[in-house]
Motif scaffolding. Sequence first.
Motif, mmCIF file in Angstrom:
data_model
loop_
_atom_site.group_PDB
_atom_site.id
_atom_site.type_symbol
_atom_site.label_atom_id
_atom_site.label_comp_id
_atom_site.label_asym_id
_atom_site.label_seq_id
_atom_site.Cartn_x
_atom_site.Cartn_y
_atom_site.Cartn_z
ATOM 1 N N LEU A 73 -5.036 11.274 2.538
ATOM 2 C CA LEU A 73 -4.966 10.333 3.645
ATOM 3 C C LEU A 73 -6.337 10.157 4.300
ATOM 4 N N GLY A 74 -7.077 11.257 4.414
ATOM 5 C CA GLY A 74 -8.432 11.152 4.952
ATOM 6 C C GLY A 74 -9.348 10.349 4.043
ATOM 7 N N GLU A 75 -9.222 10.534 2.726
ATOM 8 C CA GLU A 75 -10.035 9.762 1.790
ATOM 9 C C GLU A 75 -9.707 8.269 1.872
ATOM 10 N N LEU A 76 -8.421 7.947 2.036
ATOM 11 C CA LEU A 76 -8.033 6.543 2.151
ATOM 12 C C LEU A 76 -8.575 5.930 3.433
ATOM 13 N N ARG A 77 -8.513 6.662 4.528
ATOM 14 C CA ARG A 77 -9.048 6.146 5.784
ATOM 15 C C ARG A 77 -10.559 5.925 5.697
ATOM 16 N N TYR A 78 -11.253 6.874 5.098
ATOM 17 C CA TYR A 78 -12.704 6.726 4.950
ATOM 18 C C TYR A 78 -13.036 5.491 4.099
ATOM 19 N N LYS A 79 -12.287 5.297 3.031
ATOM 20 C CA LYS A 79 -12.517 4.139 2.174
ATOM 21 C C LYS A 79 -12.238 2.849 2.928
ATOM 22 N N ASN A 80 -11.170 2.821 3.711
ATOM 23 C CA ASN A 80 -10.842 1.612 4.477
ATOM 24 C C ASN A 80 -11.881 1.335 5.559
ATOM 25 N N TYR A 81 -12.358 2.386 6.232
ATOM 26 C CA TYR A 81 -13.402 2.198 7.248
ATOM 27 C C TYR A 81 -14.675 1.630 6.619
ATOM 28 N N ILE A 108 1.158 5.016 1.022
ATOM 29 C CA ILE A 108 0.607 5.963 1.989
ATOM 30 C C ILE A 108 0.633 7.364 1.378
ATOM 31 N N GLN A 123 0.825 -1.188 0.000
ATOM 32 C CA GLN A 123 0.000 0.000 0.000
ATOM 33 C C GLN A 123 0.873 1.258 0.000
#
Length: 469
Positions: free
Chosen positions: A105-113, A98, A96
Amino acid sequence: VNERCYSSAHPHLPWRCKRNPIASHQSTGSEGRHVNVCRCKMRKMQGMRRVRSVDEYERLEPIDPWTSVFYKPRTMVFLCIGFAILIYYSGALVEQDIPHTMEKLGELRYKNYKNGILGACCAFLLYSTVQGPKAKMIRPHPAVWRFVHGLMVLYLVFLVFLAFQTVHDARQFLKHLSPDLGVEPSERNYAEDCRIYMPEKDNKFHGILSTIFDPFVLAHSLGWFGRALIYRDYAMLWTMSILFELSEITFKHMLPNFAECWWDSWVLDVLLCNNLGIIAGMQAVKYFATKKYNWRGMSATPGVYDKAKRALFQFTPASFEWYIWGLTSSPRRFISCTVLILFDLAFALNSFFLKYELWIEPPSCYLNSARLVLLFSMAVPSVRDYHEFLDRDDEAGLEKLGSFAWLSSGILFAETLICYKFGRGLFPKPAPPIVFWAWTSSGIALAVYWMVWYLRDRGIQVDQKAKST
């Protein structure tokens, strides 16, 4: 042949009987010593009844050699498939990258959540489908109803989560399920002009025609057609239909959608839409109940056309029976049927209150339609569980409410709690006094009538018992 028996004298004893004279249970004799008990004699002495277990419902239809592969347990196969899908979509085998910016980074976290929650729900549904509780419904496949059971559990958990939120946070949270939400929808008032004939308009019958061609008219008929397939009783259905129209009149000061003209409520809804749906549904019930079922397997069915027809019949019931509710047969039965009617009425009202309070606008949003499909899917086994629970003294021998009916009750309580919590402050207009006093006087009159009926029925039973002795 293993059988599970129920003793009215000792309901806590799980008898495991075989066709041999000695049962596997030891009972305490009159002198305090343990003695072996003959299963056949105990059945005659204590009035033991045979109880059909859930496993027997799945054995009612013999497994055809051509389709036996679909009925063999493949638990480890599905577990391996589930883990393979998890490995692929979790990105465990891919390095992955980063992001270096906070926005990405916020978009990636939202997608992972979001993907993590979706994956957890899929994992639970896989477990429910493979290892979930066995249902009494065997068509089209028992796994389908185990999947529905898993959906009901997830929906109940989702409702419990929403119950801890504020109404604003709940509306914003639903935007994660449908981005179009979070905006207050427009509510149509059907009682703006109740005239039948409008001479000033080009279309003189504009009010009636605009109501008839409303998309919810067809939904009315389809809804009552589905209710007829579920409840299978004219008295229950007509009671529900009239009570729902009275409920619309009761809550029209709270919900604009409930404000309807008299001809819309009692002519178009009750006499036409609801009545046509009930009649069509009961005709379908009559067809399925009187139909001769011949479930030959695919291997025993000759011809390609007949095999395709048999494959389509797999999605029809394996057997069908009328539900004899006996609404007015006894005071106790009246209360039991009234509870079911009130549950159905509460589910119907919750649809409108949740839609209004959470700003869900049908038919553009799929959430309301998905909820209705889930309610219909869970109502079929739930009503069957409740009907067998009511007849347990005569036939079924059940000691507890079925899992589907239990879950449906929990979902109803959770939805009603959310409607009450989120509705505080949204409806400042008080109810008209005539509505309050009408329901109060009707409730008191019904309670007095039921009490007289109960005492009279009790007296008749006492007199019959005295004459028999």
